[in-house]
Design a protein around this motif. Sequence first.
Motif, PDB file in Angstrom:
ATOM      1  N   PRO A  90     -48.826 -47.606  -4.405  1.00  0.00           N
ATOM      2  CA  PRO A  90     -48.110 -46.353  -4.690  1.00  0.00           C
ATOM      3  C   PRO A  90     -47.717 -46.282  -6.152  1.00  0.00           C
ATOM      4  O   PRO A  90     -47.343 -47.291  -6.769  1.00  0.00           O
ATOM      5  N   LEU A  91     -47.802 -45.077  -6.725  1.00  0.00           N
ATOM      6  CA  LEU A  91     -47.464 -44.865  -8.133  1.00  0.00           C
ATOM      7  C   LEU A  91     -46.476 -43.713  -8.268  1.00  0.00           C
ATOM      8  O   LEU A  91     -46.768 -42.691  -8.912  1.00  0.00           O
ATOM      9  N   PRO A  92     -45.294 -43.863  -7.680  1.00  0.00           N
ATOM     10  CA  PRO A  92     -44.305 -42.782  -7.815  1.00  0.00           C
ATOM     11  C   PRO A  92     -43.783 -42.690  -9.238  1.00  0.00           C
ATOM     12  O   PRO A  92     -43.475 -43.691  -9.877  1.00  0.00           O
ATOM     13  N   ALA A  93     -43.693 -41.478  -9.748  1.00  0.00           N
ATOM     14  CA  ALA A  93     -43.141 -41.255 -11.076  1.00  0.00           C
ATOM     15  C   ALA A  93     -41.626 -41.111 -10.973  1.00  0.00           C
ATOM     16  O   ALA A  93     -41.028 -41.380  -9.929  1.00  0.00           O
ATOM     17  N   HIS A  94     -40.988 -40.672 -12.055  1.00  0.00           N
ATOM     18  CA  HIS A  94     -39.531 -40.587 -12.070  1.00  0.00           C
ATOM     19  C   HIS A  94     -39.007 -39.454 -11.205  1.00  0.00           C
ATOM     20  O   HIS A  94     -37.803 -39.334 -11.001  1.00  0.00           O
ATOM     21  N   GLN A  95     -39.892 -38.587 -10.700  1.00  0.00           N
ATOM     22  CA  GLN A  95     -39.482 -37.534  -9.784  1.00  0.00           C
ATOM     23  C   GLN A  95     -40.647 -37.259  -8.836  1.00  0.00           C
ATOM     24  O   GLN A  95     -41.804 -37.551  -9.163  1.00  0.00           O
ATOM     25  N   PRO A  96     -40.362 -36.722  -7.645  1.00  0.00           N
ATOM     26  CA  PRO A  96     -41.449 -36.437  -6.704  1.00  0.00           C
ATOM     27  C   PRO A  96     -42.435 -35.420  -7.293  1.00  0.00           C
ATOM     28  O   PRO A  96     -42.075 -34.587  -8.118  1.00  0.00           O
ATOM     29  N   GLU A  97     -43.661 -35.514  -6.843  1.00  0.00           N
ATOM     30  CA  GLU A  97     -44.693 -34.590  -7.300  1.00  0.00           C
ATOM     31  C   GLU A  97     -44.687 -33.326  -6.449  1.00  0.00           C
ATOM     32  O   GLU A  97     -44.327 -33.350  -5.272  1.00  0.00           O
ATOM     33  N   GLU A  98     -45.105 -32.226  -7.055  1.00  0.00           N
ATOM     34  CA  GLU A  98     -45.362 -31.019  -6.288  1.00  0.00           C
ATOM     35  C   GLU A  98     -46.676 -31.185  -5.539  1.00  0.00           C
ATOM     36  O   GLU A  98     -47.575 -31.914  -5.991  1.00  0.00           O
ATOM     37  N   PRO A  99     -46.842 -30.530  -4.387  1.00  0.00           N
ATOM     38  CA  PRO A  99     -48.087 -30.706  -3.629  1.00  0.00           C
ATOM     39  C   PRO A  99     -49.322 -30.203  -4.365  1.00  0.00           C
ATOM     40  O   PRO A  99     -50.436 -30.564  -4.005  1.00  0.00           O
ATOM     41  N   GLY A 100     -49.161 -29.378  -5.398  1.00  0.00           N
ATOM     42  CA  GLY A 100     -50.305 -28.905  -6.154  1.00  0.00           C
ATOM     43  C   GLY A 100     -50.733 -29.821  -7.277  1.00  0.00           C
ATOM     44  O   GLY A 100     -51.704 -29.526  -7.978  1.00  0.00           O
ATOM     45  N   THR A 101     -50.037 -30.954  -7.477  1.00  0.00           N
ATOM     46  CA  THR A 101     -50.438 -31.902  -8.516  1.00  0.00           C
ATOM     47  C   THR A 101     -51.813 -32.473  -8.203  1.00  0.00           C
ATOM     48  O   THR A 101     -52.100 -32.854  -7.076  1.00  0.00           O
ATOM     49  N   GLU A 102     -52.674 -32.532  -9.224  1.00  0.00           N
ATOM     50  CA  GLU A 102     -53.992 -33.140  -9.052  1.00  0.00           C
ATOM     51  C   GLU A 102     -53.970 -34.581  -9.549  1.00  0.00           C
ATOM     52  O   GLU A 102     -53.315 -34.883 -10.553  1.00  0.00           O
ATOM     53  N   VAL A 103     -54.692 -35.438  -8.870  1.00  0.00           N
ATOM     54  CA  VAL A 103     -54.802 -36.838  -9.277  1.00  0.00           C
ATOM     55  C   VAL A 103     -56.275 -37.216  -9.340  1.00  0.00           C
ATOM     56  O   VAL A 103     -57.099 -36.678  -8.611  1.00  0.00           O
ATOM     57  N   GLN A 104     -56.579 -38.146 -10.241  1.00  0.00           N
ATOM     58  CA  GLN A 104     -57.960 -38.607 -10.391  1.00  0.00           C
ATOM     59  C   GLN A 104     -57.958 -40.050 -10.891  1.00  0.00           C
ATOM     60  O   GLN A 104     -57.292 -40.361 -11.877  1.00  0.00           O
ATOM     61  N   PRO A 105     -58.683 -40.940 -10.222  1.00  0.00           N
ATOM     62  CA  PRO A 105     -58.733 -42.330 -10.676  1.00  0.00           C
ATOM     63  C   PRO A 105     -59.636 -42.482 -11.891  1.00  0.00           C
ATOM     64  O   PRO A 105     -60.658 -41.807 -12.014  1.00  0.00           O
ATOM     65  N   MET A 106     -59.250 -43.362 -12.790  1.00  0.00           N
ATOM     66  CA  MET A 106     -60.068 -43.709 -13.937  1.00  0.00           C
ATOM     67  C   MET A 106     -60.750 -45.049 -13.669  1.00  0.00           C
ATOM     68  O   MET A 106     -60.346 -45.815 -12.781  1.00  0.00           O
ATOM     69  N   GLY A 107     -61.773 -45.357 -14.444  1.00  0.00           N
ATOM     70  CA  GLY A 107     -62.538 -46.572 -14.226  1.00  0.00           C
ATOM     71  C   GLY A 107     -61.769 -47.847 -14.474  1.00  0.00           C
ATOM     72  O   GLY A 107     -62.141 -48.919 -13.974  1.00  0.00           O
ATOM     73  N   ASP A 108     -60.654 -47.770 -15.249  1.00  0.00           N
ATOM     74  CA  ASP A 108     -59.871 -48.967 -15.542  1.00  0.00           C
ATOM     75  C   ASP A 108     -58.710 -49.162 -14.575  1.00  0.00           C
ATOM     76  O   ASP A 108     -57.884 -50.053 -14.757  1.00  0.00           O
ATOM     77  N   GLY A 109     -58.620 -48.324 -13.542  1.00  0.00           N
ATOM     78  CA  GLY A 109     -57.575 -48.479 -12.541  1.00  0.00           C
ATOM     79  C   GLY A 109     -56.369 -47.589 -12.742  1.00  0.00           C
ATOM     80  O   GLY A 109     -55.518 -47.503 -11.851  1.00  0.00           O
ATOM     81  N   ARG A 110     -56.240 -46.939 -13.900  1.00  0.00           N
ATOM     82  CA  ARG A 110     -55.145 -45.993 -14.077  1.00  0.00           C
ATOM     83  C   ARG A 110     -55.475 -44.693 -13.339  1.00  0.00           C
ATOM     84  O   ARG A 110     -56.631 -44.427 -12.990  1.00  0.00           O
ATOM     85  N   VAL A 111     -54.443 -43.897 -13.102  1.00  0.00           N
ATOM     86  CA  VAL A 111     -54.612 -42.644 -12.372  1.00  0.00           C
ATOM     87  C   VAL A 111     -54.150 -41.497 -13.253  1.00  0.00           C
ATOM     88  O   VAL A 111     -53.018 -41.484 -13.747  1.00  0.00           O
TER      89      VAL A 111
END
Length: 409
Positions: A90-111
């Motif tokens: 899990p990678l929770p940020a300092h506040q919850p995300e909105e359901p419309g947030t897009e996420v995409q994995p990078m080749g080095d493991g960051r998101v």
Amino acid sequence: MPACAIEPPAENATDAADGADEETCGGAAYEEETYGGVAYEEGTPGGAADAPCVITAGGTYAARLALDARADAWFPERWTLDGPEPYAVPLPAHQPEEPGTEVQPMGDGRVLVRRFVAGRHAFSLLYPTDPGTGELPLGAVECRDEGTRLRLLSPAPCGERAYALAVGRHSTAVWQVAGGAFGPEHLAEIPGRCSGGVWLDHTGRMLALDREVGGRTKTVVVDLERGGEVSPLLQIAAESDDRLLLADSDSGLLLIASDAPSPGESRLGWGVLGSTLPVRFPESLRLPGRTLTPFAIQPGQMLLPEACAVALRIEGPFGSWVGVWRPAERRLHQLAAPDGWLAGSGLWTPDGVLRLPYATEAEPCGVARLTPPALAPPPEPACPEPEPEPVTPRPVPLQQAPFGRLVTN
């Protein structure tokens, strides 16, 4: 001039989450977009199994927006897929995300995350730290035109860069939003409204987009290393709407949707990049009352497009399941999907095993492995001869693609 402007990250931005945007993310109601093979509308929460799961081109990592049911909060989640067993971080940020947030994995493991904040699309890279989540702000793109929609494109084959498509009223912009030296970079402005987004090579240079001009949609190729130079790719008939859904750069196999063979009805077809043969529209990919969406092509089949297995999501009145089809066969294998399948996501291994990510309450991070029937030998000809598969009125000029190699059948 582009309808969106760059807002670079702060000069003193650090890897800490404190450097992230402090504004509350507001969910914008956008038109429905197809992203990662799943129809998803920003600002509309859904079940955990309905959230898009995005997989890197190499199949090492995946990312999705997961729901913490106890706190009723969304957070990014990275999956590692290349080990003995998959596991999620899990990678929770300092506040919850909105359901419309897009996420995409990078080749080095960051998101990579894209958040819509007060008319700006802010981009950041998330990564696990001990403890908590590290966040590297990358800057933002501000859209001046309220009618402009921006979304992430599918992961680039190289895994080092990420791109976004900003669709305006009269033109479409391609942005590089991660992997550059100075934050988001405007790469190309294309006349017309574009959708889709399929990579055609292993480097992330050639991008195929479905462009609507004059009420008709045709697929074009954008060369990102030549200032966004545009050339035609898919033009079946003058009055048809032609879209590219998937492409495999190893075999040259293309999956296409077009109403050329049946005006008013979009049909699934296949062709080969660099071939002079026409696109074919098999009857086996025509299921009345069902929606078929291809989401993965078997890699590693060099110059063997007809032997490539294609995975499709089949949607009906009672849910979704999996279809497997090969151009050399005249049938569609229909297989049950695992419980909790993150519908529309999956990847093939080169030896023909289909891996489908799923999440259930008992197993929040799992990958099911399906081995479809092997390619059967062609049947002996019978009398009378079976009806040939319908083809397009004329060949598709795929051999004119500036990057394609000639593939003969």
